[in-house]
Design a protein around this motif. Structure first.
Motif, PDB file in Angstrom:
ATOM      1  N   ARG A  85      56.076  47.421  44.153  1.00  0.00           N
ATOM      2  CA  ARG A  85      56.869  47.046  45.439  1.00  0.00           C
ATOM      3  C   ARG A  85      55.999  47.520  46.471  1.00  0.00           C
ATOM      4  NH1 ARG A  85      62.916  47.878  44.803  1.00  0.00           N
ATOM      5  NH2 ARG A  85      62.120  49.810  44.438  1.00  0.00           N
ATOM      6  N   PHE A  86      55.462  46.749  47.465  1.00  0.00           N
ATOM      7  CA  PHE A  86      54.980  47.289  48.718  1.00  0.00           C
ATOM      8  C   PHE A  86      55.336  46.472  49.713  1.00  0.00           C
ATOM      9  CE2 PHE A  86      52.006  44.572  46.131  1.00  0.00           C
ATOM     10  CZ  PHE A  86      51.612  43.703  47.089  1.00  0.00           C
ATOM     11  N   PRO A  87      55.017  47.013  51.224  1.00  0.00           N
ATOM     12  CA  PRO A  87      55.168  46.332  52.147  1.00  0.00           C
ATOM     13  C   PRO A  87      54.368  45.087  52.533  1.00  0.00           C
ATOM     14  CG  PRO A  87      54.857  48.597  52.855  1.00  0.00           C
ATOM     15  CD  PRO A  87      54.366  48.508  51.280  1.00  0.00           C
ATOM     16  N   LYS A  88      55.047  43.914  52.890  1.00  0.00           N
ATOM     17  CA  LYS A  88      54.397  42.833  52.918  1.00  0.00           C
ATOM     18  C   LYS A  88      53.070  42.740  53.815  1.00  0.00           C
ATOM     19  CE  LYS A  88      55.049  37.634  53.721  1.00  0.00           C
ATOM     20  NZ  LYS A  88      55.852  36.898  54.213  1.00  0.00           N
ATOM     21  N   ALA A  89      53.034  44.015  54.748  1.00  0.00           N
ATOM     22  CA  ALA A  89      52.116  44.113  55.560  1.00  0.00           C
ATOM     23  C   ALA A  89      50.806  44.444  54.921  1.00  0.00           C
ATOM     24  CB  ALA A  89      52.221  44.938  56.696  1.00  0.00           C
ATOM     25  N   PHE A  90      50.699  45.151  53.636  1.00  0.00           N
ATOM     26  CA  PHE A  90      49.770  45.625  53.115  1.00  0.00           C
ATOM     27  C   PHE A  90      49.134  44.558  52.115  1.00  0.00           C
ATOM     28  CE2 PHE A  90      51.041  50.470  53.120  1.00  0.00           C
ATOM     29  CZ  PHE A  90      51.212  50.172  54.684  1.00  0.00           C
ATOM     30  N   ILE A  91      48.067  44.614  51.655  1.00  0.00           N
ATOM     31  CA  ILE A  91      47.252  43.567  50.874  1.00  0.00           C
ATOM     32  C   ILE A  91      46.617  44.551  49.766  1.00  0.00           C
ATOM     33  CG2 ILE A  91      45.388  41.844  50.511  1.00  0.00           C
ATOM     34  CD1 ILE A  91      46.134  41.120  53.411  1.00  0.00           C
ATOM     35  N   TYR A  92      47.106  44.429  48.474  1.00  0.00           N
ATOM     36  CA  TYR A  92      46.315  44.890  47.438  1.00  0.00           C
ATOM     37  C   TYR A  92      45.732  43.874  46.455  1.00  0.00           C
ATOM     38  CZ  TYR A  92      48.825  49.101  48.539  1.00  0.00           C
ATOM     39  OH  TYR A  92      49.549  50.221  49.415  1.00  0.00           O
ATOM     40  N   ASN A  93      44.386  44.239  45.905  1.00  0.00           N
ATOM     41  CA  ASN A  93      44.046  43.304  44.711  1.00  0.00           C
ATOM     42  C   ASN A  93      44.214  43.736  43.577  1.00  0.00           C
ATOM     43  OD1 ASN A  93      42.578  41.627  46.623  1.00  0.00           O
ATOM     44  ND2 ASN A  93      40.859  42.936  47.143  1.00  0.00           N
ATOM     45  N   ALA A  94      44.836  42.892  42.840  1.00  0.00           N
ATOM     46  CA  ALA A  94      45.038  43.598  41.226  1.00  0.00           C
ATOM     47  C   ALA A  94      43.978  42.823  40.358  1.00  0.00           C
ATOM     48  CB  ALA A  94      46.152  42.623  40.749  1.00  0.00           C
ATOM     49  N   VAL A  95      43.356  43.964  39.929  1.00  0.00           N
ATOM     50  CA  VAL A  95      42.336  43.543  38.654  1.00  0.00           C
ATOM     51  C   VAL A  95      42.665  43.900  37.269  1.00  0.00           C
ATOM     52  CG1 VAL A  95      40.040  44.241  37.973  1.00  0.00           C
ATOM     53  CG2 VAL A  95      40.488  44.260  40.409  1.00  0.00           C
ATOM     54  N   THR A  96      42.801  42.944  36.410  1.00  0.00           N
ATOM     55  CA  THR A  96      43.235  43.084  35.000  1.00  0.00           C
ATOM     56  C   THR A  96      42.141  42.910  34.196  1.00  0.00           C
ATOM     57  OG1 THR A  96      43.819  40.678  35.007  1.00  0.00           O
ATOM     58  CG2 THR A  96      45.586  42.518  35.678  1.00  0.00           C
ATOM     59  N   ARG A  97      42.158  43.473  32.954  1.00  0.00           N
ATOM     60  CA  ARG A  97      41.007  43.486  32.084  1.00  0.00           C
ATOM     61  C   ARG A  97      41.484  43.220  30.818  1.00  0.00           C
ATOM     62  NH1 ARG A  97      37.896  48.467  33.702  1.00  0.00           N
ATOM     63  NH2 ARG A  97      39.874  49.050  34.194  1.00  0.00           N
ATOM     64  N   ASP A  98      41.217  42.339  29.905  1.00  0.00           N
ATOM     65  CA  ASP A  98      41.599  42.389  28.493  1.00  0.00           C
ATOM     66  C   ASP A  98      43.094  42.106  28.281  1.00  0.00           C
ATOM     67  OD1 ASP A  98      38.948  44.635  27.487  1.00  0.00           O
ATOM     68  OD2 ASP A  98      38.707  42.275  27.570  1.00  0.00           O
ATOM     69  N   MET A  99      43.708  41.270  29.273  1.00  0.00           N
ATOM     70  CA  MET A  99      45.207  41.210  29.115  1.00  0.00           C
ATOM     71  C   MET A  99      45.787  40.039  28.542  1.00  0.00           C
ATOM     72  SD  MET A  99      46.277  43.879  30.765  1.00  0.00           S
ATOM     73  CE  MET A  99      47.671  43.439  31.185  1.00  0.00           C
ATOM     74  N   ASN A 100      45.360  39.797  27.374  1.00  0.00           N
ATOM     75  CA  ASN A 100      45.672  38.693  26.624  1.00  0.00           C
ATOM     76  C   ASN A 100      47.440  38.766  26.444  1.00  0.00           C
ATOM     77  OD1 ASN A 100      45.157  36.577  25.323  1.00  0.00           O
ATOM     78  ND2 ASN A 100      44.328  37.501  23.534  1.00  0.00           N
ATOM     79  N   GLY A 101      48.022  37.352  26.627  1.00  0.00           N
ATOM     80  CA  GLY A 101      49.421  37.452  26.686  1.00  0.00           C
ATOM     81  C   GLY A 101      50.335  38.092  27.930  1.00  0.00           C
ATOM     82  N   THR A 102      49.243  38.483  28.934  1.00  0.00           N
ATOM     83  CA  THR A 102      50.070  39.012  30.122  1.00  0.00           C
ATOM     84  C   THR A 102      50.821  37.971  30.932  1.00  0.00           C
ATOM     85  OG1 THR A 102      48.508  40.724  30.260  1.00  0.00           O
ATOM     86  CG2 THR A 102      49.636  40.337  32.208  1.00  0.00           C
ATOM     87  N   SER A 103      51.831  38.275  31.472  1.00  0.00           N
ATOM     88  CA  SER A 103      52.488  37.438  32.383  1.00  0.00           C
ATOM     89  C   SER A 103      52.568  38.003  33.781  1.00  0.00           C
ATOM     90  CB  SER A 103      54.049  36.766  31.943  1.00  0.00           C
ATOM     91  OG  SER A 103      54.779  37.971  31.890  1.00  0.00           O
ATOM     92  N   SER A 104      52.323  37.297  34.773  1.00  0.00           N
ATOM     93  CA  SER A 104      52.235  38.044  36.202  1.00  0.00           C
ATOM     94  C   SER A 104      53.059  37.352  36.879  1.00  0.00           C
ATOM     95  CB  SER A 104      50.858  38.118  36.658  1.00  0.00           C
ATOM     96  OG  SER A 104      50.871  38.863  38.067  1.00  0.00           O
ATOM     97  N   THR A 105      54.087  37.547  37.757  1.00  0.00           N
ATOM     98  CA  THR A 105      54.973  37.126  38.590  1.00  0.00           C
ATOM     99  C   THR A 105      55.211  37.655  39.847  1.00  0.00           C
ATOM    100  OG1 THR A 105      56.085  36.508  36.482  1.00  0.00           O
ATOM    101  CG2 THR A 105      57.102  36.109  38.664  1.00  0.00           C
ATOM    102  N   THR A 106      54.937  37.004  40.888  1.00  0.00           N
ATOM    103  CA  THR A 106      55.531  37.624  42.311  1.00  0.00           C
ATOM    104  C   THR A 106      56.784  37.008  42.453  1.00  0.00           C
ATOM    105  OG1 THR A 106      53.179  37.357  42.964  1.00  0.00           O
ATOM    106  CG2 THR A 106      54.839  37.582  44.676  1.00  0.00           C
ATOM    107  N   PHE A 107      57.799  37.925  42.801  1.00  0.00           N
ATOM    108  CA  PHE A 107      59.161  37.510  42.997  1.00  0.00           C
ATOM    109  C   PHE A 107      59.294  37.378  44.522  1.00  0.00           C
ATOM    110  CE2 PHE A 107      60.887  38.455  38.961  1.00  0.00           C
ATOM    111  CZ  PHE A 107      60.236  39.400  38.319  1.00  0.00           C
ATOM    112  N   GLY A 108      58.428  37.158  45.300  1.00  0.00           N
ATOM    113  CA  GLY A 108      58.671  36.952  46.823  1.00  0.00           C
ATOM    114  C   GLY A 108      58.784  38.393  47.404  1.00  0.00           C
TER     115      GLY A 108
END
Length: 144
Positions: A85-108
């Motif tokens: 959970r982070f402030p909307k004013a901040f921008i982070y890049n997510a880097v995933t590797r070898d994440m077979n079966g991963t689900s990524s969800t943004t809850f808003g």
């Protein structure tokens, strides 16, 4: 770190599931320096073949460093989840590797109070927060 919860599931001699919960006196705090603490804990009823369930919350006041999360380890993992959970004013890049079966969800976004450097950068205590979640189910062991 806070809200540490842990349960050990094992089988007794008859094959019944035995559930042993982590107690507060099994959690140890160690001061590393003026800014950092290390938390260690021991789970009750550990023995080969048992299943561990561990949950905890880490709050960081450092907006410059997002913690890494490893979804796989040397033992099979039934479920591993990482929420941030982070402030909307901040921008982070997510880097995933070898994440077979991963689900990524943004809850808003949701309103959230922030402290430390984040509060100073935002010039306010409250802000809209982005909530992201990654989860992996049934990750096989990585043996080296």
């Amino acid at each position: 770190m806070h809200d540490v919860e842990g349960i050990t599931y094992s089988l007794d001699e008859r094959g019944n599931v035995v559930k042993s919960e982590l107690q507060q006196n099994d959690i140890f705090r160690e001061k590393i320096d003026d800014k950092n603490l290390r938390f260690k804990f021991t789970l009750p009823g550990l023995k080969p073949g048992c299943v561990l369930e561990i949950r905890y919350i880490i709050e960081s006041k450092d907006p410059w460093r997002m913690r890494d999360w490893f979804f796989q380890c040397s033992e099979p993992t039934r479920w591993s989840e990482y929420r941030i959970r982070f402030p909307k004013a901040f921008i982070y890049n997510a880097v995933t590797r070898d994440m077979n079966g991963t689900s990524s969800t943004t809850f808003g976004t949701r309103f959230r109070l922030f402290a430390g450097d984040a509060q100073d950068l935002l010039s306010e205590t409250g802000s809209k927060a982005v909530i992201r979640r990654w989860a992996v189910q049934n990750a096989p062991a990585i043996r080296r």
